[in-house]
Write a protein that holds these residues in place. Sequence first.
Motif, PDB file in Angstrom:
ATOM      1  N   LYS A  16      10.642   0.434   2.062  1.00 38.89           N
ATOM      2  CA  LYS A  16       9.850   1.376   1.272  1.00 38.89           C
ATOM      3  C   LYS A  16       9.243   0.672   0.063  1.00 38.89           C
ATOM      4  O   LYS A  16       8.056   0.847  -0.258  1.00 38.89           O
ATOM      5  CB  LYS A  16      10.679   2.574   0.834  1.00 38.89           C
ATOM      6  CG  LYS A  16       9.847   3.614   0.093  1.00 38.89           C
ATOM      7  CD  LYS A  16      10.677   4.793  -0.362  1.00 38.89           C
ATOM      8  CE  LYS A  16       9.860   5.794  -1.124  1.00 38.89           C
ATOM      9  NZ  LYS A  16       9.094   5.238  -2.240  1.00 38.89           N
ATOM     10  N   ALA A  17      10.033  -0.168  -0.588  1.00 39.67           N
ATOM     11  CA  ALA A  17       9.523  -0.928  -1.734  1.00 39.67           C
ATOM     12  C   ALA A  17       8.427  -1.900  -1.295  1.00 39.67           C
ATOM     13  O   ALA A  17       7.457  -2.121  -2.033  1.00 39.67           O
ATOM     14  CB  ALA A  17      10.658  -1.679  -2.421  1.00 39.67           C
ATOM     15  N   GLN A  18       8.561  -2.462  -0.105  1.00 40.07           N
ATOM     16  CA  GLN A  18       7.513  -3.347   0.427  1.00 40.07           C
ATOM     17  C   GLN A  18       6.201  -2.579   0.602  1.00 40.07           C
ATOM     18  O   GLN A  18       5.123  -3.064   0.233  1.00 40.07           O
ATOM     19  CB  GLN A  18       7.941  -3.968   1.768  1.00 40.07           C
ATOM     20  CG  GLN A  18       9.103  -4.913   1.686  1.00 40.07           C
ATOM     21  CD  GLN A  18       8.746  -6.253   1.060  1.00 40.07           C
ATOM     22  OE1 GLN A  18       7.589  -6.591   0.837  1.00 40.07           O
ATOM     23  NE2 GLN A  18       9.762  -7.031   0.748  1.00 40.07           N
ATOM     24  N   LEU A  19       6.277  -1.360   1.171  1.00 43.07           N
ATOM     25  CA  LEU A  19       5.067  -0.558   1.342  1.00 43.07           C
ATOM     26  C   LEU A  19       4.495  -0.132  -0.006  1.00 43.07           C
ATOM     27  O   LEU A  19       3.278  -0.158  -0.201  1.00 43.07           O
ATOM     28  CB  LEU A  19       5.340   0.671   2.220  1.00 43.07           C
ATOM     29  CG  LEU A  19       4.960   0.497   3.691  1.00 43.07           C
ATOM     30  CD1 LEU A  19       5.687  -0.634   4.366  1.00 43.07           C
ATOM     31  CD2 LEU A  19       5.132   1.792   4.453  1.00 43.07           C
ATOM     32  N   ASP A  20       5.368   0.230  -0.945  1.00 43.28           N
ATOM     33  CA  ASP A  20       4.894   0.603  -2.283  1.00 43.28           C
ATOM     34  C   ASP A  20       4.126  -0.554  -2.925  1.00 43.28           C
ATOM     35  O   ASP A  20       3.047  -0.362  -3.498  1.00 43.28           O
ATOM     36  CB  ASP A  20       6.064   1.008  -3.185  1.00 43.28           C
ATOM     37  CG  ASP A  20       6.703   2.333  -2.791  1.00 43.28           C
ATOM     38  OD1 ASP A  20       6.107   3.109  -2.017  1.00 43.28           O
ATOM     39  OD2 ASP A  20       7.839   2.586  -3.278  1.00 43.28           O
ATOM     40  N   ALA A  21       4.671  -1.772  -2.827  1.00 40.01           N
ATOM     41  CA  ALA A  21       4.005  -2.949  -3.404  1.00 40.01           C
ATOM     42  C   ALA A  21       2.687  -3.226  -2.680  1.00 40.01           C
ATOM     43  O   ALA A  21       1.681  -3.583  -3.307  1.00 40.01           O
ATOM     44  CB  ALA A  21       4.925  -4.164  -3.338  1.00 40.01           C
TER      45      ALA A  21
END
Length: 162
Positions: A16-21
Motif C-alpha cells: 500500500k505504501a508502494q502504491l501511495d508513493a
Amino acid sequence: MAKAYIALGANLEQPKAQLDAACVALEALAETGSFQISPYYASVPMGEFKQPDYINAVASIETQHSPLELLDALQAIEQQQGRVRLQHWGPRTLDLDLLLYDNLVMTSERLTIPHYGMKQRSFVLVPLFNLSPELILPCETPLKSLISAKLRSELQELDSDH
C-alpha cells in the motif's frame, strides 16, 4: 495533451505504501489537476509462483510526454522504488503498466498500447471502470461490456484512505 491510464501493482515491502508513493510520483508527471486514482484492490497473483497477494489500482493522467517518454518515466519510478525484474509474473515492489494512451494503437519492441493483457485482468478492468465507466477502448469495445459480477468477485476493495 494525451490522456493516459496506468495500472499500478505491488506485493512486496508494504504494497500500500508502494502504491501511495507511486501516486505521488505519477501526480508529478501529470498536468496540474489531472491525476486521478481508483480505489485500491487486493488480488490473487497471476502465474505459478507462491507469493503474497497484490494491491492494485489504476491511475489516469493528462500528459505532454510521448508514449515512450512516459514508459521511461514509469520505469524510472519503478526503479526508484526498488523494482527488480527477476521472474515474469513474480513478486515486485512496484509494477507500473501503461494501459492506454488516448486512442493510440501501437506495437514496438518496448511498448504495446493498449496493454496486451488488460482485457483479461480483473485487477485492471475493475479499477479502470471506477475511473471511466463510459470509456470506449481503441478497439471500439465499451469498457462496461467487459465488467461482470464474476470479474468483480475476483477482487476485494480496500479502505480508500489514499
